[in-house]
Design a protein around this motif. Structure first.
Motif, PDB file in Angstrom:
ATOM      1  N   LEU A 109      20.354 -57.601  69.104  1.00 17.09           N
ATOM      2  CA  LEU A 109      19.042 -56.830  69.184  1.00 17.09           C
ATOM      3  C   LEU A 109      19.140 -55.956  67.925  1.00 17.09           C
ATOM      4  CD1 LEU A 109      17.006 -55.323  71.148  1.00 17.09           C
ATOM      5  CD2 LEU A 109      18.902 -53.953  71.822  1.00 17.09           C
ATOM      6  N   LYS A 110      17.761 -55.897  67.418  1.00 16.64           N
ATOM      7  CA  LYS A 110      17.623 -55.215  66.296  1.00 16.64           C
ATOM      8  C   LYS A 110      16.254 -54.396  66.292  1.00 16.64           C
ATOM      9  CE  LYS A 110      16.580 -56.110  61.445  1.00 16.64           C
ATOM     10  NZ  LYS A 110      16.242 -57.143  60.356  1.00 16.64           N
ATOM     11  N   LEU A 111      16.514 -52.980  66.235  1.00 14.64           N
ATOM     12  CA  LEU A 111      15.464 -52.172  66.402  1.00 14.64           C
ATOM     13  C   LEU A 111      15.110 -51.578  65.140  1.00 14.64           C
ATOM     14  CD1 LEU A 111      16.951 -50.004  69.314  1.00 14.64           C
ATOM     15  CD2 LEU A 111      15.421 -51.863  69.301  1.00 14.64           C
TER      16      LEU A 111
ATOM     17  N   THR B  41      25.515 -57.986  68.998  1.00 15.67           N
ATOM     18  CA  THR B  41      25.223 -57.546  67.840  1.00 15.67           C
ATOM     19  C   THR B  41      24.007 -56.424  68.040  1.00 15.67           C
ATOM     20  OG1 THR B  41      25.878 -59.370  66.261  1.00 15.67           O
ATOM     21  CG2 THR B  41      24.402 -57.830  65.368  1.00 15.67           C
ATOM     22  N   PHE B  42      24.258 -55.293  67.756  1.00 16.77           N
ATOM     23  CA  PHE B  42      23.224 -54.206  67.812  1.00 16.77           C
ATOM     24  C   PHE B  42      22.886 -53.823  66.266  1.00 16.77           C
ATOM     25  CE2 PHE B  42      22.116 -49.682  69.135  1.00 16.77           C
ATOM     26  CZ  PHE B  42      20.746 -49.973  69.204  1.00 16.77           C
ATOM     27  N   VAL B  43      21.655 -53.605  65.899  1.00 16.70           N
ATOM     28  CA  VAL B  43      21.354 -53.219  64.694  1.00 16.70           C
ATOM     29  C   VAL B  43      20.173 -52.142  64.772  1.00 16.70           C
ATOM     30  CG1 VAL B  43      20.337 -53.757  62.264  1.00 16.70           C
ATOM     31  CG2 VAL B  43      21.958 -55.510  63.553  1.00 16.70           C
TER      32      VAL B  43
ATOM     33  N   ILE C 225      19.388 -43.697  73.767  1.00 21.18           N
ATOM     34  CA  ILE C 225      19.293 -45.147  73.746  1.00 21.18           C
ATOM     35  C   ILE C 225      20.296 -45.721  73.244  1.00 21.18           C
ATOM     36  CG2 ILE C 225      17.745 -47.072  72.576  1.00 21.18           C
ATOM     37  CD1 ILE C 225      15.462 -45.190  72.762  1.00 21.18           C
ATOM     38  N   ALA C 226      20.952 -45.207  71.892  1.00 20.53           N
ATOM     39  CA  ALA C 226      22.197 -45.579  71.318  1.00 20.53           C
ATOM     40  C   ALA C 226      23.444 -45.737  72.219  1.00 20.53           C
ATOM     41  CB  ALA C 226      22.224 -45.245  70.093  1.00 20.53           C
TER      42      ALA C 226
ATOM     43  N   THR D 103      25.556 -51.578  64.130  1.00 20.82           N
ATOM     44  CA  THR D 103      25.054 -51.060  62.622  1.00 20.82           C
ATOM     45  C   THR D 103      23.924 -50.005  62.913  1.00 20.82           C
ATOM     46  OG1 THR D 103      25.790 -53.189  61.730  1.00 20.82           O
ATOM     47  CG2 THR D 103      24.219 -51.779  60.430  1.00 20.82           C
ATOM     48  N   PHE D 104      24.105 -49.052  62.261  1.00 17.26           N
ATOM     49  CA  PHE D 104      23.189 -48.021  62.109  1.00 17.26           C
ATOM     50  C   PHE D 104      22.837 -47.761  60.757  1.00 17.26           C
ATOM     51  CE2 PHE D 104      25.426 -47.306  66.197  1.00 17.26           C
ATOM     52  CZ  PHE D 104      24.358 -47.398  67.091  1.00 17.26           C
TER      53      PHE D 104
END
Length: 118
Positions: free
Chosen positions: A11-13, A46-48, A62-63, A77-78
Motif C-alpha cells: 500500500l503506497k499513499l 509493505t506500507f509506504v 490513518i497511520a 516507510t514514512f
C-alpha cells in the motif's frame, strides 16, 4: 478501496497537493472502517507514505490504524517533506509524531520502520 483489494501486499499513499486556491484542504474526512479489511489482516506486507505532512490529525489516525491492524506488515516507510529553515518549530512536532508512531502497539511484531526526508 481496501475492501475491494483482499490480496493487496503493498500500500503506497502519496500526498498530492489537495489544497484549493484559498489554501483550504479539500477531500473527505477519515472515517475508521467498522471491520478491518481482509488485506490488512492477512496480506499487506509493505506500507509506504510519501510526502506525509504530519500536520493533520487524521493522517496520524490513518497511520495508527494501519499499524495496529496489519498482522503481516514487514516494513512501514514514512517519507516526509523537508522543513524550511524558517519553520523549524514544525521539526519538534514532527519528531513527537514519529515517536508516537514508533510506539504504536502493532499487530505485526516484525515490522521495520523507516522514516526519511525527501
Amino acid at each position: 478501496m481496501l475492501n475491494a483489494s483482499p490480496k493487496l501486499q503493498i500500500l503506497k499513499l502519496t500526498d498530492v497537493n489537495m489544497s484549493s486556491n484559498k489554501g483550504n484542504r479539500i477531500g473527505q474526512k477519515w472515517n475508521q472502517p467498522k471491520c478491518v479489511p481482509e488485506c490488512l489482516l492477512f496480506n499487506l506486507e509493505t506500507f509506504v507514505w510519501i510526502g506525509h505532512e504530519w500536520q493533520r490529525k487524521d493522517e496520524k489516525e490513518i497511520a495508527t490504524y494501519i499499524l495496529r491492524n496489519t498482522r503481516r506488515l514487514k516494513k512501514a516507510t514514512f517519507s516526509t517533506k523537508p522543513i524550511e529553515r524558517e519553520k523549524l518549530k514544525k521539526l519538534e512536532k514532527r519528531r513527537r509524531m514519529l515517536d508516537e508512531l514508533a510506539n504504536v502497539d502493532r499487530a505485526s511484531n516484525s515490522c521495520h520502520f523507516v522514516f526519511e526526508s525527501m
